[in-house]
Design an enzyme around this catalytic site. Structure first.
Site, mmCIF file in Angstrom:
data_model
loop_
_atom_site.group_PDB
_atom_site.id
_atom_site.type_symbol
_atom_site.label_atom_id
_atom_site.label_comp_id
_atom_site.label_asym_id
_atom_site.label_seq_id
_atom_site.Cartn_x
_atom_site.Cartn_y
_atom_site.Cartn_z
ATOM 1 N N ASN A 1 41.523 30.354 41.577
ATOM 2 C CA ASN A 1 41.693 30.548 43.025
ATOM 3 C C ASN A 1 40.467 30.163 43.838
ATOM 4 O O ASN A 1 40.586 29.784 45.005
ATOM 5 C CB ASN A 1 42.135 31.983 43.331
ATOM 6 N N GLU B 1 35.006 41.030 36.517
ATOM 7 C CA GLU B 1 35.563 41.182 37.864
ATOM 8 C C GLU B 1 37.050 40.951 37.714
ATOM 9 O O GLU B 1 37.514 39.813 37.608
ATOM 10 C CB GLU B 1 34.905 40.196 38.829
ATOM 11 N N CYS C 1 41.421 38.093 44.876
ATOM 12 C CA CYS C 1 41.411 39.415 44.241
ATOM 13 C C CYS C 1 41.153 40.536 45.233
ATOM 14 O O CYS C 1 41.441 41.700 44.934
ATOM 15 C CB CYS C 1 40.364 39.447 43.135
ATOM 16 N N GLU D 1 28.172 41.061 41.198
ATOM 17 C CA GLU D 1 27.785 39.672 41.441
ATOM 18 C C GLU D 1 27.267 39.556 42.866
ATOM 19 O O GLU D 1 27.682 40.299 43.760
ATOM 20 C CB GLU D 1 28.976 38.743 41.214
#
Length: 508
Positions: free
Chosen positions: A176, A276, A310, A485
């Site tokens: 994505n 993640e 997400c 991150e």
């Protein structure tokens, strides 16, 4: 009074016909794996990459196996022996070189993302700038990897810590954000002094290969950055990365189910992990919220990349007193979306990544309607554009137990659920095994603080639908994973803390 609306044909810019973008820098389009500074085109088998908007094949790439990934790991390990000793300032310069090259090629890189991913060109160029920013950010962090001085009880002893790079890092990325999901991980790894083996998604590998091309030009030594490719052997290559004693860390963005598998496979070597994983983000609109602002920001988070992120709002909880107003206003804006191939001008929204994504949206819509949801905008497939185009569906009065509240839709479904109190909506929002992002809209600072602290998610965004940038720690809790991150914390997961104690020091 809510009005049912079917999207009109004028929302279509034109049929998604075969389009091949023109590149100012044709060298960015390299149909080969990248290992030890060399392009690897030979393989026993190959796989095809297609434009998701048209189904047209745009590249044929080598489908690599375990031997190839093991070779890449060995090359990364050999490169690590010297790269870990590269001065921090030199690493910072290499990262800034790569940032500058990405910005010089921003249009081409954006076209490449649109071509393989389907998102509109403006969004793709935005992703490139966002992706490049992580190299710039971590260039700054590379020279700020600090240790600590520790006061100890023994008067003639001294103790301090240093941070050292963990080693070879396996980076497994989704489709994505084919550029940004790589740079957010690789930027931190390279800044810390690690080397990387990148496995991009087989649906969107071309952006990773373009980044490898630019990294070589930026001056990164051979073996520092490697890109392996596969469609048929994803499980085998993932297992090889997790089991290899030469790999010290795995960083993965993707589904919770796959994240659990990688964690289990990495246990045999006790690798460091950054995961993640899936999200199921609630967006809460309280009675006192600025409704126009909430509508605009809800659209920004819900329909970015057509809902394929997400941190997209997956469940929209709106106070019963304002639910009609909110629903009417968001539906009116959604009806103005303009669909077409992402490379066509004036397109606001493109296609979904594949037909399976379309089917999942349809399944969630069908379940919600069966449970009594009211249809406000009857979206659906857009066959006049192609098999992967879906106009958003807007539902209200959705059952709090609908399937979409338990699963991540990852598509253009705007599901609005009424609530009556703070306690009720917090219970709704936290009733999930996921905990990545949440959104809260209210003018009351007490409500903001109370709800933000109570929501079970790694990130809470208040009165805005767009919050992700380099200085912000990005990551989740619960089954949305662990590790962070971006930000000053992002580099920590790519280092080990070493304690050094010195005893019997003479005192004057």
């Amino acid at each position: 009074m809510l009005r049912l609306s079917r999207f009109k044909a004028y929302h279509i810019i034109s049929r998604a016909m075969s389009i091949r973008p023109t590149f100012a820098n044709e060298s960015l389009f390299e149909p080969a794996a990248f290992i030890d500074g060399k392009w690897v085109k030979s393989a026993e088998e190959y796989f095809e990459v297609s434009d998701p908007a048209t189904g047209e094949v745009i590249a044929t790439l080598p489908d690599q196996g375990v031997n190839d990934v093991n070779h890449a790991i060995e090359c990364a390990s050999k490169a690590f022996a010297s790269y870990k000793n590269v001065p921090h300032a030199k690493r910072a310069q290499l990262l800034r070189n790569l940032y500058n090259l990405m910005m010089e090629n921003v249009e081409d890189l954006g076209k490449l993302i649109t071509w393989e991913n389907g998102k509109p060109l403006a969004d793709a160029i935005g992703e490139v700038k966002y992706a490049a920013s992580f190299f710039d950010w971590y260039a700054g962090e590379a020279v700020r990897i600090y240790g600590t001085t520790i006061p100890v009880g023994f008067t003639r002893n001294r103790a301090f810590t240093i941070r050292q790079p963990v080693g070879v890092c396996g980076i497994i990325c989704p489709w994505n954000f084919p550029a940004a999901m790589i740079t957010r991980k690789a930027g931190a790894a390279l800044a810390a002094g690690c080397t990387v083996v990148i496995k991009p998604d087989a649906q969107t590998p071309l952006s990773a290969l373009a980044l490898a091309q630019l990294a070589a030009k930026a001056g990164f030594p051979p073996g520092t950055i490697n890109v392996v490719l596969t469609l048929k052997r994803v499980k085998e290559i993932g297992l090889a990365l997790c089991k290899s004693p030469l790999v010290s860390k795995i960083s993965f963005t993707g589904s919770t189910a796959v994240g659990k598998i990688l964690a289990e496979q990495s246990a045999s070597t006790l690798k460091k992990l950054s995961l993640e994983l899936g999200g199921n983000a609630p967006l809460i609109v309280f009675e006192d919220a600025d409704i126009d602002q909430a509508v605009d920001q809800a659209i920004a988070t819900k329909f970015r990349n057509l809902g394929q992120t997400c941190i997209c709002a997956n469940r929209l909880y709106v106070h019963r007193a304002v639910i009609d107003e909110f629903t009417e206003k968001i539906a009116a804006k959604i009806r103005k979306f303009k669909f077409g191939h992402g490379l066509q001008p004036d397109v606001t929204h493109g296609c979904l990544i594949n037909t399976a994504a379309v089917a999942k949206v349809e399944a969630h819509v069908e379940d919600a309607i069966k449970r009594g949801a009211t249809v406000v905008v009857k979206g659906g497939r857009m066959p006049e554009l192609g098999d992967t185009f879906y106009f958003p569906t807007v539902l209200t009065n959705v059952d709090p137990e609908a399937r979409l509240t338990k699963e991540e839709t990852f598509g253009p479904l705007c599901a609005i659920i009424p609530f009556d109190s703070v306690e009720q909506v917090v219970e709704y929002a936290n009733n999930t095994r996921f905990g990545l992002a949440s959104y809260v809209f209210s003018k009351n600072i007490e409500t903001i603080y109370t709800v933000a602290e109570t929501l079970q998610s790694g990130m809470v965004s208040c009165n805005t639908g767009v919050f992700s940038e380099c200085p912000i720690p990005f990551g989740g809790i619960k089954e949305s994973g662990y590790g962070r991150e971006g930000s000053l914390h992002g580099i920590e997961d790519y280092t080990n803390i070493k304690t050094i104690a010195i005893g019997n020091i003479s005192r004057l």
